[in-house]
Write a protein that holds these residues in place. Structure first.
Motif, PDB file in Angstrom:
ATOM      1  N   GLU A   1       0.839  -1.197   0.000  1.00  0.00           N
ATOM      2  CA  GLU A   1       0.000   0.000   0.000  1.00  0.00           C
ATOM      3  C   GLU A   1       0.879   1.255   0.000  1.00  0.00           C
ATOM      4  N   LYS A   2       0.356   2.333  -0.585  1.00  0.00           N
ATOM      5  CA  LYS A   2       1.102   3.584  -0.622  1.00  0.00           C
ATOM      6  C   LYS A   2       1.185   4.181   0.780  1.00  0.00           C
ATOM      7  N   GLY A   3       2.328   4.734   1.098  1.00  0.00           N
ATOM      8  CA  GLY A   3       2.540   5.345   2.403  1.00  0.00           C
ATOM      9  C   GLY A   3       3.957   5.086   2.881  1.00  0.00           C
ATOM     10  N   ILE A   4       4.315   5.730   3.967  1.00  0.00           N
ATOM     11  CA  ILE A   4       5.643   5.553   4.561  1.00  0.00           C
ATOM     12  C   ILE A   4       5.745   4.138   5.122  1.00  0.00           C
ATOM     13  N   ARG A   5       6.746   3.376   4.671  1.00  0.00           N
ATOM     14  CA  ARG A   5       6.899   1.987   5.083  1.00  0.00           C
ATOM     15  C   ARG A   5       7.391   1.896   6.521  1.00  0.00           C
ATOM     16  N   LEU A   6       6.654   1.164   7.355  1.00  0.00           N
ATOM     17  CA  LEU A   6       7.055   0.931   8.741  1.00  0.00           C
ATOM     18  C   LEU A   6       7.802  -0.390   8.833  1.00  0.00           C
ATOM     19  N   ARG A   7       8.984  -0.353   9.437  1.00  0.00           N
ATOM     20  CA  ARG A   7       9.782  -1.566   9.553  1.00  0.00           C
ATOM     21  C   ARG A   7      10.422  -1.634  10.937  1.00  0.00           C
TER      22      ARG A   7
ATOM     23  N   PHE B   1      10.060  -6.825   8.573  1.00  0.00           N
ATOM     24  CA  PHE B   1      11.345  -6.951   9.259  1.00  0.00           C
ATOM     25  C   PHE B   1      12.476  -6.414   8.386  1.00  0.00           C
ATOM     26  N   GLY B   2      13.259  -5.511   8.966  1.00  0.00           N
ATOM     27  CA  GLY B   2      14.389  -4.953   8.227  1.00  0.00           C
ATOM     28  C   GLY B   2      14.610  -3.506   8.613  1.00  0.00           C
ATOM     29  N   GLU B   3      15.534  -2.869   7.902  1.00  0.00           N
ATOM     30  CA  GLU B   3      15.836  -1.465   8.142  1.00  0.00           C
ATOM     31  C   GLU B   3      15.134  -0.612   7.080  1.00  0.00           C
ATOM     32  N   LYS B   4      14.911   0.625   7.341  1.00  0.00           N
ATOM     33  CA  LYS B   4      15.252   1.419   8.491  1.00  0.00           C
ATOM     34  C   LYS B   4      14.086   1.382   9.476  1.00  0.00           C
TER      35      LYS B   4
END
Length: 346
Positions: A126-132, A223-226
């Motif tokens: 989905e479009k948007g800032i990726r949370l990780r 799971f991952g950065e940032k």
């Protein structure tokens, strides 16, 4: 005193309290909205958690929107879980019509079109800032609970975390953790056994299957950065309105494991990061979990216990949790008992 006068007195007395509040709507008697008899919600109670429940189409999402809008006007940011994809409209001013004018005239408060500052977030495509978040940030205890491991398997996870820390090997994503597990039973078997003890291949095989199950629900994207910073949820715009963060989850309805993993990560990070605030006059952040059953579907007892513990403790950080669902039975009793405010729709 007539029934109407007694009703007005009871409502006005019942909704008079110290401190700031927000207006939910007007009180009704015998199917009629009584003008200037307002139902209010004290800001002081919003970090004591709440429940918004009712059948489909009865207005749960609208109640959620109204509370989030009022909070934004009060400078309080919020995070909304958008399961159905119908919360983006908060960014644009609405349009007036005769029904709105009639409704607000009956309530006794003016209606004014207003847009609100929104920020879109995403866990998937989905479009948007990726949370990780990284595997290392979860730590061995929480990571084991997410995977629903037994005591022996959890011990191996702790061993892998310890070996990685001792050797300066960060566990960023699920691939890193899988490689570490495979190394412990293959070329690194003798080295690890000498320092940390023997590892059962049957147990590592079970752990790997659990990781594959998590990956199949799309956790490899999470799971991952940032890593996301929970303090970023506390922002205001230049006018002082609280930012409404909308987490787009329209493609996660069939992946409750990923949703519960994210929620545990979020709640645990907030609890460990935010300073103690005590019983303050208003919350610093309010989380709205729409279709809340997704958080508890397929969750193990261990994970449910962890959620219950965090829900009990997180209010001291100035954070309120609102669960939105069709029936209170969707919420485990131990969590339901912590929800001090309940809005029940038809």
């Amino acid at each position: 005193m007539s029934n109407l006068e007694a009703f007005i007195n009871d409502i006005n007395k019942g909704y008079t309290f110290k401190g700031d509040s927000i207006i939910l709507g007007g009180a009704m008697l015998d199917g009629q909205c009584i003008n200037n008899t307002l139902v209010k919600l004290p800001l002081k109670t919003l970090n004591r958690h709440g429940l918004i429940s009712g059948a489909t189409g009865t207005g749960k999402t609208k109640t959620l929107q109204i509370i989030a809008e009022h909070l934004s006007n009060k400078g309080i940011p919020s995070l909304l879980m958008d399961i159905k994809g119908d919360l983006s409209g908060l960014a644009q001013p609405g349009t007036n019509n005769k029904h709105i004018e009639k409704r607000h005239g009956e309530i006794g408060i003016p209606w004014e079109a207003s847009g609100f500052p929104l920020e879109f977030l995403s866990l998937s495509k989905e479009k948007g800032i990726r949370l990780r978040a990284t595997v290392s940030e979860f730590g061995p205890v929480l990571f084991s609970k997410i995977l629903d491991l037994n005591a022996t398997q959890s011990g191996i996870v702790s061993l892998i975390f310890k070996y990685s820390d001792d050797n300066g090997l960060p566990l960023l994503d699920l691939k890193d953790f899988r490689k570490a597990i495979q190394y412990s039973t293959n070329e690194g078997k003798e080295e690890i056994q000498e320092t940390y003890g023997r590892i059962s291949t049957a147990s590592t095989g079970a752990i790997l299957r659990k990781i594959i199950e998590l990956e199949q629900q799309g956790a490899d994207r999470f799971f991952g950065e940032k890593s996301f910073e929970v303090n970023d949820l506390l922002k205001k715009d230049r006018s002082g309105k609280g930012i409404i963060s909308v987490l787009r989850l329209t493609d996660l309805q069939d992946r409750p494991k990923l949703f519960s993993t994210f929620m545990m990560s979020l709640l645990a990070e907030i609890y460990s990061t935010f300073p103690e605030q005590g019983d303050s006059d208003k919350p610093k952040l309010v989380l709205f979990i729409d279709e809340a059953h997704l958080m508890f579907d397929e969750a193990s007892k261990v994970l449910l216990d962890q959620i219950e513990t965090v829900v009990k403790l997180i209010r001291s950080k100035g954070v309120g949790l609102f669960f939105c669902t069709q029936t209170p039975r969707d919420i485990p009793d131990a969590v339901l008992s912590q929800l001090g405010m309940k809005v029940q729709h038809a």
